[in-house]
Motif scaffolding. Structure first.
Motif, PDB file in Angstrom:
ATOM      1  N   UNK A 168      -5.259  25.506  45.987  1.00  0.00           N
ATOM      2  CA  UNK A 168      -5.130  24.477  46.863  1.00  0.00           C
ATOM      3  C   UNK A 168      -4.953  24.835  48.389  1.00  0.00           C
ATOM      4  N   UNK A 169      -4.593  26.060  48.623  1.00  0.00           N
ATOM      5  CA  UNK A 169      -4.364  26.466  49.756  1.00  0.00           C
ATOM      6  C   UNK A 169      -5.979  26.636  50.606  1.00  0.00           C
ATOM      7  N   UNK A 179      -7.736  37.782  43.193  1.00  0.00           N
ATOM      8  CA  UNK A 179      -9.073  37.309  44.005  1.00  0.00           C
ATOM      9  C   UNK A 179      -8.549  36.469  45.037  1.00  0.00           C
ATOM     10  N   UNK A 180      -7.842  35.225  44.617  1.00  0.00           N
ATOM     11  CA  UNK A 180      -7.537  34.266  45.527  1.00  0.00           C
ATOM     12  C   UNK A 180      -6.603  34.773  46.607  1.00  0.00           C
ATOM     13  N   UNK A 181      -5.712  35.668  46.049  1.00  0.00           N
ATOM     14  CA  UNK A 181      -4.717  35.915  47.248  1.00  0.00           C
ATOM     15  C   UNK A 181      -5.296  36.901  48.174  1.00  0.00           C
ATOM     16  N   UNK A 182      -6.803  37.190  48.041  1.00  0.00           N
ATOM     17  CA  UNK A 182      -7.187  38.128  48.902  1.00  0.00           C
ATOM     18  C   UNK A 182      -8.253  37.373  49.735  1.00  0.00           C
ATOM     19  N   UNK A 183      -8.180  36.248  49.648  1.00  0.00           N
ATOM     20  CA  UNK A 183      -9.308  35.296  50.588  1.00  0.00           C
ATOM     21  C   UNK A 183      -8.336  34.501  51.647  1.00  0.00           C
ATOM     22  N   UNK A 184      -8.928  34.579  53.017  1.00  0.00           N
ATOM     23  CA  UNK A 184      -8.243  34.099  54.037  1.00  0.00           C
ATOM     24  C   UNK A 184      -8.288  32.391  53.845  1.00  0.00           C
ATOM     25  N   UNK A 185      -7.522  32.079  54.501  1.00  0.00           N
ATOM     26  CA  UNK A 185      -7.231  30.452  54.389  1.00  0.00           C
ATOM     27  C   UNK A 185      -8.786  29.756  54.878  1.00  0.00           C
ATOM     28  N   UNK A 186      -9.209  28.684  54.309  1.00  0.00           N
ATOM     29  CA  UNK A 186     -10.472  28.117  54.425  1.00  0.00           C
ATOM     30  C   UNK A 186     -11.661  28.848  54.062  1.00  0.00           C
ATOM     31  N   UNK A 187     -11.517  29.950  53.381  1.00  0.00           N
ATOM     32  CA  UNK A 187     -12.759  30.704  52.817  1.00  0.00           C
ATOM     33  C   UNK A 187     -13.449  29.674  51.899  1.00  0.00           C
ATOM     34  N   UNK A 230      -1.700  18.018  38.273  1.00  0.00           N
ATOM     35  CA  UNK A 230      -0.756  17.413  39.377  1.00  0.00           C
ATOM     36  C   UNK A 230      -1.207  17.514  40.694  1.00  0.00           C
ATOM     37  N   UNK A 231      -2.027  18.612  41.083  1.00  0.00           N
ATOM     38  CA  UNK A 231      -2.391  18.852  42.465  1.00  0.00           C
ATOM     39  C   UNK A 231      -3.625  18.062  42.914  1.00  0.00           C
ATOM     40  N   UNK A 232      -4.413  17.555  41.926  1.00  0.00           N
ATOM     41  CA  UNK A 232      -5.805  17.422  41.913  1.00  0.00           C
ATOM     42  C   UNK A 232      -5.820  16.094  42.890  1.00  0.00           C
ATOM     43  N   UNK A 233      -4.802  14.985  42.765  1.00  0.00           N
ATOM     44  CA  UNK A 233      -5.114  14.113  43.479  1.00  0.00           C
ATOM     45  C   UNK A 233      -5.106  14.234  45.198  1.00  0.00           C
ATOM     46  N   UNK A 234      -3.958  15.246  45.429  1.00  0.00           N
ATOM     47  CA  UNK A 234      -3.726  15.285  46.837  1.00  0.00           C
ATOM     48  C   UNK A 234      -4.803  16.478  47.708  1.00  0.00           C
ATOM     49  N   UNK A 235      -5.269  17.341  46.457  1.00  0.00           N
ATOM     50  CA  UNK A 235      -6.228  18.266  47.120  1.00  0.00           C
ATOM     51  C   UNK A 235      -7.730  17.945  46.936  1.00  0.00           C
ATOM     52  N   UNK A 236      -7.732  16.993  46.346  1.00  0.00           N
ATOM     53  CA  UNK A 236      -9.413  16.566  46.229  1.00  0.00           C
ATOM     54  C   UNK A 236      -9.513  15.137  46.081  1.00  0.00           C
TER      55      UNK A 236
END
Length: 747
Positions: free
Chosen positions: A289-290, A474-482, A741-747
Motif C-alpha cells: 500500500x505504501x 524486499x518491500x521494506x528495502x524499497x523507497x516510497x514511490x518505487x 480490505x485495502x484494495x478499494x482505497x489502494x487501487x
C-alpha cells in the motif's frame, strides 16, 4: 505453576470444558456439530482475551505495529533482515483499569547469553551435553541447543525440558522422553511447560507445510492428538504471553459457502499465527500500500509547467528558475558547482519520464505483451505479470526500456541460472541480479543513505517463490514511490517458506495485472500449457522432444530413468548426461532421490565415498537454506572440507560441519529444481507418490526441460487425477484478506 498460568487456566474454564468434551479431556465423545460448537466457543473466548472493563480491545490487532527494531532495515541490517527482524515487533496486551483482573502477559524467554570466549563456549557445550545425556537425548543436539539458548542452555533445559522442542528434528514424543529422563514421574502430559511448548511447535510445523496461519480448530485437534488434557487453557495461555497471535477474518466466496451457517450473517474464522509470520504479512501488505500511495507518475514538460507541480517537467522548471540565484550565491561564497555535487549527502534520483516518453518506449517494444507491460509501468507503482518461460522476455524488455528512459531499473531472479538466461533475452545489456545478491548488497544498485535500494524500478521474476518473510524484507528495502513489477508463472509451485504471496496478490486484485499472450512453443510448451488448465493430453513430438514411458513399480522406474540418463538421451539426442537432471517427488521411497542417486553414482562415478560419502566428480546439490538449492560438482576433498564448483563457475570449500546439507545431485526433488531448467529432464512419477501429486507439481516438473522431457510414469491413474482434480495443496494465509480490505482505497 506461575500466577500467569493460574490466571490463564481460570480464563479458560468455560472453553476448556467444551474442549474436554470434544476429546481433549475426560468428557465423552461428541458429534461433529457439537465439536464444532465447542471450537467456536473456544474461538470466541480467545477473541475476548484482554477485553476488560470499559470495552477494551482484545490483544488481536488488525494491524500489529512493529517496534523500531521491526521497521525498514538499515543498510547494515538488510542482509540479515529476514532471519530475525520481527522478533521485537508486536503490541502489548491492554493493561485495563487499575482494578481489572486482566492477567499480565507471561515473560518471554530471555535472549540467549552468548559465550564471550572459547573457554566459556567449551564449558557451555560440556554442560549442555551432560544435561542432554541425562535425559537420554542424542549428543548431536548440543551445538544446536547452545545456538538456541546461549551460554545458559544447560540451565534452560533443566528448568524446562520441553524447550528442547525448538531444536531441529525434535518431535513431541522425543521431548516427552527427554522430560521423563530428567523429571521422572513428575513429567506428566498436563505439565504447563509441555503445553507452553506444544502450541508454537504445532504452528511451526504448519509453517513448514506453507501455512502462515492456522485455523483454531486445527490447532485444537493437534493438541488433542498429542494428549494435552486442557487444549483450551493452553491456547489461551499462548495468546496471553504472545506465543500465538489470534485474528478473526470474514470468509468470502467458496470458503463462506463451505462454512454454511446463517446466510444473513457474515461467516468468519479465527486463526492463530506465530508473531513473526503475523507481522510479516501485515508488514508486507502495508509495504504494498505504501508503494502505491506514494507513487506519482511523471508528467510531460508542458503538463508539468501548466500544473506547477508533479512530474519531471515541473521539477526541471523549478530547478531552472533557481539556477541563476544559486550560481550567484555560490560565487559570493566561493563554492563551485563541483563542490556542491561532492558535498551532497544523497544522490538525486532521476526525473521520472512523462507519458510521451513511456508511450514511445512501449511502441518500440518487441511484442504486444511487452507493450502492455511497459504502458502499465508508466502509470502504476505495483503490477503483477503472469506468463510462462517465453514470457520472461517481456520483463526484460521493460527493464531495458526503463533504463533507456534514464531510470535506475533492475531485474531480480531466484537463481543464478535464471539471472544469466534473463540477460540473454534482452536486446542489449541488462541489469539483473539474484534476489539474494540484491538484498545482501553483493551485487545490484546498492543502497541509498536511508538504507533503501537505490533504484526506481524493480522487476522481480519467479515471484511465486517468495515467502511472506522474504517478500516483506524486499518491500521494506524499497523507497516510497518505487515501481515494483512482480512477474511469475502462477501454475508453478509456491515458496518453500510459509505463505503464497504472489497467488494472494493475484486473487485480491489489489493492483493491475498484465497477463502475457506469449505461449511457450514446442511440444514441451504445449504439454505444460495443457497441464496448466487441467488436461494431460498426448502431444506430437516428431523430434522426440517428449517421451512418455510406463513402469510397473519403483525399481523399474529407477532402471528406466538411469537408462535414459546414461544412454538413451545422450545417444539419441546428443545431450550429455551432465546436462540431464532426474526429478522425482521426494527423497525416500523406491524411486526417490536416494535410490536414483545411488543408481546414478554406481553407473556414472562409482567410488567409495572417501570424503564424507562423496568422491571427486560427483554431482551434488548444496542446500544452504530451505527453498535454496545450488547444483555443484565435487572437485576434491581434504581436511578443510569438500571443494565444489557450482553451476555458475564459482568455487567454494564446504567445511565438514556443513557437509550434512549436501546431497548427491543427479536426482533432485521438483521443489529443489524450481527456478532452474536443464537441456534434458527425466521426471520420475513413483507409484507411492499418488497422494502427494498435484497439478502444480506436474506443471513445474514438466517445465524443467528445455529441449527434451522424458516421463517415467509408475503412478497409474493418480497422475491424471492429480492434474484434473488437485490444482495445489491449500495453504492458510491472512494476506489475501488484508489486501482485499485495502484494495478499494489502494487501487
Amino acid at each position: 505453576m506461575s500466577a500467569t498460568e493460574n490466571s490463564a487456566s481460570e480464563e479458560a474454564s468455560t472453553a476448556s470444558e467444551a474442549t474436554e468434551a470434544a476429546g481433549g479431556g475426560s468428557g465423552g465423545a461428541l458429534s461433529g456439530a457439537e465439536k464444532a460448537a465447542a471450537v467456536a466457543a473456544l474461538a470466541e473466548r480467545i477473541r475476548t482475551i484482554g477485553q476488560q472493563d470499559g470495552g477494551q480491545a482484545p490483544r488481536t490487532p488488525r494491524n500489529p505495529q512493529p517496534s523500531a527494531e521491526g521497521g525498514r532495515p538499515s543498510e547494515a541490517e538488510a542482509p540479515d533482515a529476514q532471519a530475525g527482524r520481527r522478533a521485537q515487533g508486536g503490541q502489548e496486551a491492554p493493561a485495563g483499569d487499575a482494578g481489572a483482573s486482566a492477567p499480565a502477559p507471561a515473560a518471554r524467554r530471555p535472549a540467549p547469553v552468548r559465550a564471550e570466549t572459547d573457554e566459556q563456549r567449551a564449558l557451555a557445550l560440556k554442560d549442555t551435553a551432560e544435561v542432554l545425556a541425562a535425559g537420554g537425548a542424542p549428543a548431536d543436539l548440543t551445538p544446536a541447543a547452545v545456538a538456541a539458548f546461549g551460554d545458559g542452555a544447560a540451565e534452560q533445559l533443566r528448568a524446562d525440558p520441553w524447550a528442547v522442542l525448538v531444536l531441529p528434528g525434535v518431535r513431541p514424543e522425543h521431548a516427552d522422553g527427554f522430560a521423563r529422563g530428567l523429571l521422572g514421574p513428575a513429567a506428566g502430559p498436563g505439565d504447563q511447560r509441555r503445553a507452553r511448548a506444544l502450541v508454537p511447535w504445532l504452528l511451526e510445523q504448519s509453517a513448514l507445510r506453507g501455512h502462515s496461519a492456522v485455523e483454531i480448530g486445527e490447532v485444537t485437534a493437534g493438541l488433542d492428538r498429542l494428549g494435552l488434557p486442557d487444549a483450551g487453557a493452553a491456547l489461551q495461555a499462548a495468546v496471553l504471553d504472545g506465543r500465538a497471535m489470534p485474528f478473526q477474518e470474514e470468509l468470502t466466496g467458496p470458503e463462506a459457502h463451505a462454512a454454511g451457517g446463517d446466510k444473513d450473517e457474515p461467516q468468519t474464522r479465527t486463526v492463530l499465527a506465530l508473531e513473526r509470520l503475523a507481522l510479516a504479512e501485515e508488514s508486507l501488505a502495508d509495504g504494498l500500500v505504501r508503494l502505491m500511495s506514494t507513487f506519482v507518475p511523471g508528467a510531460d514538460p508542458d503538463e508539468g509547467e501548466d500544473a506547477g507541480e508533479g512530474g519531471g517537467g515541473g521539477e526541471d522548471a523549478s530547478e531552472d528558475a533557481g539556477e541563476s540565484e544559486t550560481t550567484e550565491a555560490d560565487a559570493d561564497t566561493g563554492t563551485t558547482e563541483a563542490d556542491a555535487t561532492t558535498d551532497s549527502a544523497e544522490p538525486t534520483a532521476p526525473t521520472d519520464p512523462g507519458p510521451t516518453a513511456w508511450e514511445a518506449a512501449a511502441t518500440a517494444a518487441p511484442s504486444t505483451s511487452a507493450t502492455a507491460l511497459i504502458r502499465a509501468a508508466a502509470e502504476h507503482a505495483l503490477i503483477t505479470h503472469t506468463g510462462g518461460e517465453a514470457a520472461r522476455a517481456e520483463p526484460a524488455a521493460l527493464v531495458r526500456a526503463a533504463a533507456g528512459l534514464g531510470l535506475r531499473a533492475w531485474a531480480a531472479t531466484w537463481t543464478d541460472q535464471g539471472r544469466d538466461s534473463l540477460a540473454t533475452l534482452a536486446d542489449g545489456p541488462l541489469q539483473v541480479v539474484t534476489i539474494a545478491e540484491l538484498l545482501a548488497g553483493t551485487a545490484g544498485p546498492g543502497r541509498s543513505p536511508d538504507g533503501t535500494l537505490a533504484l526506481d524500478l524493480l522487476v522481480v521474476l519467479d515471484a511465486p517463490l517468495l515467502d511472506v518473510e522474504l517478500a516483506a524484507t524486499l518491500l521494506e528495502s524499497l523507497a516510497d514511490g518505487t515501481r515494483l513489477v512482480l512477474s511469475g508463472d502462477p501454475g508453478q509451485l509456491w515458496s518453500a517458506g510459509p505463505g503464497r504471496f504472489f497467488a494472494d496478490l493475484l486473487t485480491a486484485k489489489a493492483c493491475p495485472a498484465v497477463a502475457s499472450r506469449t505461449p511457450d512453443f514446442g511440444p514441451i510448451g504445449e504439454l505444460v500449457s495443457g497441464v496448466g488448465i487441467g488436461e494431460l493430453q498426448p502431444v506430437e513430438a516428431p523430434d522426440k522432444e517428449v517421451v512418455i514411458l510406463t513402469a510397473r513399480d519403483g525399481a523399474e522406474a529407477v532402471h528406466r530413468a538411469i537408462q535414459l540418463l546414461t544412454d538413451s538421451i545422450p545417444r539419441a539426442l546428443g545431450i550429455p548426461a551432465e546436462q540431464v537432471v532426474l526429478l522425482t517427488a521426494g527423497h525416500g521411497g523406491a524411486a526417490g532421490t536416494r535410490a536414483l542417486n545411488a543408481a546414478a553414482k554406481a553407473r556414472l562415478n562409482p567410488g567409495p565415498g572417501r570424503f564424507g560419502g562423496f568422491d571427486p566428480g560427483d554431482r551434488v546439490v548444496d542446500s544452504p537454506a530451505p527453498g535454496t538449492a545450488r547444483p555443484a560438482r565435487v572437485l576434491d576433498g581434504d581436511a578443510d572440507g569438500l571443494h565444489l564448483e557450482y553451476a555458475d563457475g564459482t568455487r567454494r570449500t564446504v567445511p565438514p560441519a556443513e557437509a550434512a546439507r549436501l546431497r548427491h545431485g543427479w536426482a533432485l526433488t521438483v521443489h529443489q529444481a524450481v527456478g532452474r531448467r536443464w537441456p534434458g529432464a527425466v521426471v520420475v512419477v513413483p507409484g507411492d507418490a499418488g497422494a502427494a501429486l498435484t497439478r502444480q507439481w506436474v506443471y513445474t516438473a514438466f517445465g524443467r526441460g528445455e529441449r527434451h522431457l522424458s516421463v517415467v510414469h509408475a503412478a497409474g491413474p493418480a497422475l491424471l487425477q492429480a492434474v484434473a482434480e488437485r490444482p495445489a495443496r491449500p495453504r492458510t494465509t491472512r494476506l489475501r484478506a488484508i489486501l482485499a480490505e485495502n484494495a478499494a482505497q489502494a487501487y
